[in-house]
Scaffold this active site. Sequence first.
Site, PDB file in Angstrom:
ATOM      1  CG  ASP A  29      -2.283   0.674   0.397  1.00  0.00           C
ATOM      2  OD1 ASP A  29      -3.533   0.684   1.096  1.00  0.00           O
ATOM      3  OD2 ASP A  29      -1.786   2.466   1.064  1.00  0.00           O
ATOM      4  CG  ASN A  86     -12.047  -0.735   3.756  1.00  0.00           C
ATOM      5  OD1 ASN A  86     -12.291  -1.516   4.498  1.00  0.00           O
ATOM      6  ND2 ASN A  86     -10.834  -0.318   3.650  1.00  0.00           N
ATOM      7  CB  VAL A  95      -8.724   1.691  -4.844  1.00  0.00           C
ATOM      8  CG1 VAL A  95      -8.615   1.475  -6.256  1.00  0.00           C
ATOM      9  CG2 VAL A  95      -8.232   3.196  -4.934  1.00  0.00           C
ATOM     10  CG  HIS A  99      -8.517  -2.821  -2.640  1.00  0.00           C
ATOM     11  ND1 HIS A  99      -9.314  -2.230  -3.152  1.00  0.00           N
ATOM     12  CD2 HIS A  99      -8.469  -2.274  -1.496  1.00  0.00           C
ATOM     13  CE1 HIS A  99      -9.580  -1.682  -2.384  1.00  0.00           C
ATOM     14  NE2 HIS A  99      -9.177  -1.595  -2.068  1.00  0.00           N
TER      15      HIS A  99
HETATM   16  P1  AMP Z   1      -9.540   1.285   0.071  1.00  0.00           P
HETATM   17  O1  AMP Z   1     -10.023   2.582   0.700  1.00  0.00           O
HETATM   18  O2  AMP Z   1     -10.297  -0.148   1.021  1.00  0.00           O
HETATM   19  O3  AMP Z   1     -10.360   1.264  -0.929  1.00  0.00           O
HETATM   20  O4  AMP Z   1      -8.278   1.164   0.656  1.00  0.00           O
HETATM   21  C1  AMP Z   1      -6.993   1.795  -1.518  1.00  0.00           C
HETATM   22  C2  AMP Z   1      -5.973   2.060  -0.741  1.00  0.00           C
HETATM   23  O5  AMP Z   1      -4.588   2.064  -1.728  1.00  0.00           O
HETATM   24  C3  AMP Z   1      -6.012   2.753   0.170  1.00  0.00           C
HETATM   25  O6  AMP Z   1      -5.052   2.435   1.568  1.00  0.00           O
HETATM   26  C4  AMP Z   1      -4.863   3.291  -0.966  1.00  0.00           C
HETATM   27  O7  AMP Z   1      -3.358   3.914  -0.216  1.00  0.00           O
HETATM   28  C5  AMP Z   1      -4.182   2.305  -1.648  1.00  0.00           C
HETATM   29  N1  AMP Z   1      -3.680   3.267  -2.745  1.00  0.00           N
HETATM   30  C6  AMP Z   1      -4.339   3.493  -3.481  1.00  0.00           C
HETATM   31  N2  AMP Z   1      -2.943   3.906  -4.916  1.00  0.00           N
HETATM   32  C7  AMP Z   1      -2.103   3.095  -4.554  1.00  0.00           C
HETATM   33  C8  AMP Z   1      -0.541   3.135  -5.571  1.00  0.00           C
HETATM   34  N3  AMP Z   1      -0.463   3.378  -6.786  1.00  0.00           N
HETATM   35  N4  AMP Z   1       0.178   2.203  -4.935  1.00  0.00           N
HETATM   36  C9  AMP Z   1      -0.596   1.347  -4.275  1.00  0.00           C
HETATM   37  N5  AMP Z   1      -1.440   1.514  -3.216  1.00  0.00           N
HETATM   38  C10 AMP Z   1      -2.206   1.716  -3.081  1.00  0.00           C
END
Ligand code: AMP
Length: 113
Positions: A29, A86, A95, A99
């Site tokens: 992350d 989430n 996102v 995941h």
């Molecule tokens: P969520 O809130 O469950 O959608 O988590 C999305 C996660 O993706 C967050 O913890 C972000 O920090 C992570 N994230 C967003 N962009 C990237 C990226 N380019 N590389 C790695 N992690 C990312």
Amino acid sequence: MDCIFCKIIAGEIPTEILYQDEEIIAFRDIKPLAPVHLLIVPRKHIPSLDQMKESDAALVGRMVAVANKLAKDEGVAEKGYRLAINCGSEGGQLVPHLHLHLLGGRKLSDRLS
Ligand code: AMP
């Protein structure tokens, strides 16, 4: 393609890939919430857990199995770790590509907030 995880999967955003197979990739992350914070991501664009189909159940099970292996690789399996998905805005999903978060390496809160 406007999905950041699809771009990572396509190799359009350079990322250190910790694990990959024909269905799943895993990487760190970008804003870690714990010393170990990995994301386990299906290559298939499923927008959220809510939109997985019955036929995706084996894939989601494999994501858990990959997380389990990575927890061992990262040295957090013995002391313990947390897996989280989430889902939707109130679930904290930012996102829109399914995941699994793997968090470990510190004592996590006893309660999910
Ligand atoms: P969520 O809130 O469950 O959608 O988590 C999305 C996660 O993706 C967050 O913890 C972000 O920090 C992570 N994230 C967003 N962009 C990237 C990226 N380019 N590389 C790695 N992690 C990312």
